[in-house]
Design a protein around this motif. Sequence first.
Motif, PDB file in Angstrom:
ATOM      1  N   CYS A 181       0.830  -1.210   0.000  1.00 27.00           N
ATOM      2  CA  CYS A 181       0.000   0.000   0.000  1.00 27.00           C
ATOM      3  C   CYS A 181       0.861   1.256   0.000  1.00 27.00           C
ATOM      4  N   PHE A 182       1.863   1.284   0.892  1.00 24.22           N
ATOM      5  CA  PHE A 182       2.743   2.453   0.949  1.00 24.22           C
ATOM      6  C   PHE A 182       3.553   2.604  -0.327  1.00 24.22           C
ATOM      7  N   GLN A 183       4.027   1.499  -0.889  1.00 23.88           N
ATOM      8  CA  GLN A 183       4.804   1.590  -2.121  1.00 23.88           C
ATOM      9  C   GLN A 183       3.962   2.169  -3.255  1.00 23.88           C
ATOM     10  N   HIS A 184       2.701   1.845  -3.285  1.00 21.22           N
ATOM     11  CA  HIS A 184       1.808   2.432  -4.289  1.00 21.22           C
ATOM     12  C   HIS A 184       1.691   3.939  -4.089  1.00 21.22           C
ATOM     13  N   ILE A 185       1.545   4.357  -2.838  1.00 21.26           N
ATOM     14  CA  ILE A 185       1.435   5.787  -2.540  1.00 21.26           C
ATOM     15  C   ILE A 185       2.710   6.521  -2.932  1.00 21.26           C
ATOM     16  N   PHE A 186       3.871   5.882  -2.723  1.00 18.21           N
ATOM     17  CA  PHE A 186       5.151   6.522  -3.017  1.00 18.21           C
ATOM     18  C   PHE A 186       5.379   6.722  -4.511  1.00 18.21           C
ATOM     19  N   GLU A 187       4.537   6.134  -5.342  1.00 15.96           N
ATOM     20  CA  GLU A 187       4.603   6.409  -6.770  1.00 15.96           C
ATOM     21  C   GLU A 187       4.105   7.820  -7.082  1.00 15.96           C
ATOM     22  N   TYR A 188       3.364   8.389  -6.123  1.00 14.52           N
ATOM     23  CA  TYR A 188       2.762   9.702  -6.333  1.00 14.52           C
ATOM     24  C   TYR A 188       3.213  10.753  -5.328  1.00 14.52           C
ATOM     25  N   GLN A 189       3.612  10.302  -4.135  1.00 18.65           N
ATOM     26  CA  GLN A 189       3.988  11.230  -3.077  1.00 18.65           C
ATOM     27  C   GLN A 189       5.335  10.820  -2.484  1.00 18.65           C
ATOM     28  N   PRO A 190       6.157  11.791  -2.050  1.00 20.52           N
ATOM     29  CA  PRO A 190       7.455  11.447  -1.451  1.00 20.52           C
ATOM     30  C   PRO A 190       7.294  10.761  -0.099  1.00 20.52           C
ATOM     31  N   ILE A 199      10.827   4.288   9.684  1.00 16.15           N
ATOM     32  CA  ILE A 199      10.282   3.181  10.467  1.00 16.15           C
ATOM     33  C   ILE A 199       8.974   3.592  11.141  1.00 16.15           C
ATOM     34  N   HIS A 200       8.985   4.764  11.767  1.00  5.43           N
ATOM     35  CA  HIS A 200       7.804   5.228  12.508  1.00  5.43           C
ATOM     36  C   HIS A 200       7.001   6.220  11.655  1.00  5.43           C
ATOM     37  N   PRO A 201       5.771   5.894  11.349  1.00  8.42           N
ATOM     38  CA  PRO A 201       4.950   6.821  10.562  1.00  8.42           C
ATOM     39  C   PRO A 201       4.612   8.074  11.358  1.00  8.42           C
ATOM     40  N   ASN A 202       4.435   9.197  10.646  1.00 11.97           N
ATOM     41  CA  ASN A 202       3.852  10.375  11.273  1.00 11.97           C
ATOM     42  C   ASN A 202       2.332  10.253  11.174  1.00 11.97           C
ATOM     43  N   ILE A 203       1.619  11.304  11.486  1.00 10.86           N
ATOM     44  CA  ILE A 203       0.165  11.217  11.519  1.00 10.86           C
ATOM     45  C   ILE A 203      -0.400  10.864  10.150  1.00 10.86           C
ATOM     46  N   LYS A 204       0.232  11.322   9.082  1.00 11.47           N
ATOM     47  CA  LYS A 204      -0.241  10.978   7.730  1.00 11.47           C
ATOM     48  C   LYS A 204      -0.043   9.487   7.470  1.00 11.47           C
ATOM     49  N   GLY A 205       1.101   8.961   7.880  1.00 11.99           N
ATOM     50  CA  GLY A 205       1.348   7.532   7.719  1.00 11.99           C
ATOM     51  C   GLY A 205       0.383   6.694   8.532  1.00 11.99           C
ATOM     52  N   HIS A 206       0.116   7.138   9.744  1.00 13.04           N
ATOM     53  CA  HIS A 206      -0.834   6.406  10.589  1.00 13.04           C
ATOM     54  C   HIS A 206      -2.241   6.448   9.996  1.00 13.04           C
ATOM     55  N   MET A 207      -2.566   7.546   9.332  1.00 14.34           N
ATOM     56  CA  MET A 207      -3.879   7.629   8.686  1.00 14.34           C
ATOM     57  C   MET A 207      -4.015   6.575   7.592  1.00 14.34           C
ATOM     58  N   ILE A 208      -2.934   6.322   6.866  1.00 14.74           N
ATOM     59  CA  ILE A 208      -2.957   5.293   5.823  1.00 14.74           C
ATOM     60  C   ILE A 208      -3.227   3.916   6.434  1.00 14.74           C
ATOM     61  N   ILE A 209      -2.577   3.624   7.558  1.00 15.25           N
ATOM     62  CA  ILE A 209      -2.774   2.327   8.215  1.00 15.25           C
ATOM     63  C   ILE A 209      -4.210   2.209   8.734  1.00 15.25           C
ATOM     64  N   ALA A 210      -4.697   3.253   9.381  1.00 12.80           N
ATOM     65  CA  ALA A 210      -6.063   3.226   9.904  1.00 12.80           C
ATOM     66  C   ALA A 210      -7.072   3.009   8.782  1.00 12.80           C
ATOM     67  N   GLU A 211      -6.836   3.653   7.668  1.00 14.25           N
ATOM     68  CA  GLU A 211      -7.741   3.491   6.522  1.00 14.25           C
ATOM     69  C   GLU A 211      -7.703   2.064   5.990  1.00 14.25           C
ATOM     70  N   ALA A 212      -6.512   1.465   5.954  1.00 17.36           N
ATOM     71  CA  ALA A 212      -6.391   0.083   5.478  1.00 17.36           C
ATOM     72  C   ALA A 212      -7.150  -0.877   6.388  1.00 17.36           C
TER      73      ALA A 212
END
Length: 224
Positions: A181-190, A199-212
């Motif tokens: 999922c993250f690798q797909h996002i990294f095709e569009y966003q840094p 290793i540790h997501p920030n709030i945006k990274g945590h939002m991706i996990i919560a959504e998954a």
Amino acid sequence: MDMKTILKDGQTVLFYGDSITACHREPEDYTSLGQGFVSLFANRLLAREPEKNIRVLNQGIGGNTVQHLLTRCYDDVIDLMPDYVFILIGINDVVRYMDSIPSLHASPEKYKETYAKLIQELQYYLPATRIILMEPFYLSRGIYPQGTYREQLFSLLQQYIDRLHEVSAEMALPLIKLSECFQHIFEYQPSALFSADKIHPNIKGHMIIAEAVFQHLFKGKDHD
């Protein structure tokens, strides 16, 4: 009408893992949800389905490996009798194995063996509980000079992910593909938008996990 999750009123959802799951939760308060994806998931669930009284628990502890999870599964999971258990573990196994730190780290093969043992214990004592596996991840596109630490870590991590896929297939358990999922996002966003140390997501990274997690729990996304 918005889709509803498969969760039923009165059920318990427990998240089990390391510091990514814990994310500053109060260790002396087992009801503390922390400040990461567990809290985000719980708040979104409350907003979308207020008619359901769902207990959400965060049983993440910083620095844990898969062997730590096996060691504490009776106290921190089984005794709480959850209906759903989401397991996110592996990045500490990778880092400690690379750095040869003798503190309950595991090779890819030992990681698979221990992970399977953990699931067997949970299934034995909690036969009705649904167990959902989650891929460990490294928040980077994985493009590094050959032979560098990050290049080796990213490559080794894939071996752990592959072993987890084997566990999922062999034990017929659902798997949330967070790394993919993250690798797909990294095709569009840094990747820097989602984590500083990778290793540790920030709030945006945590939002991706919560959504998954939330997407997985929509009706039709889970199976017996």
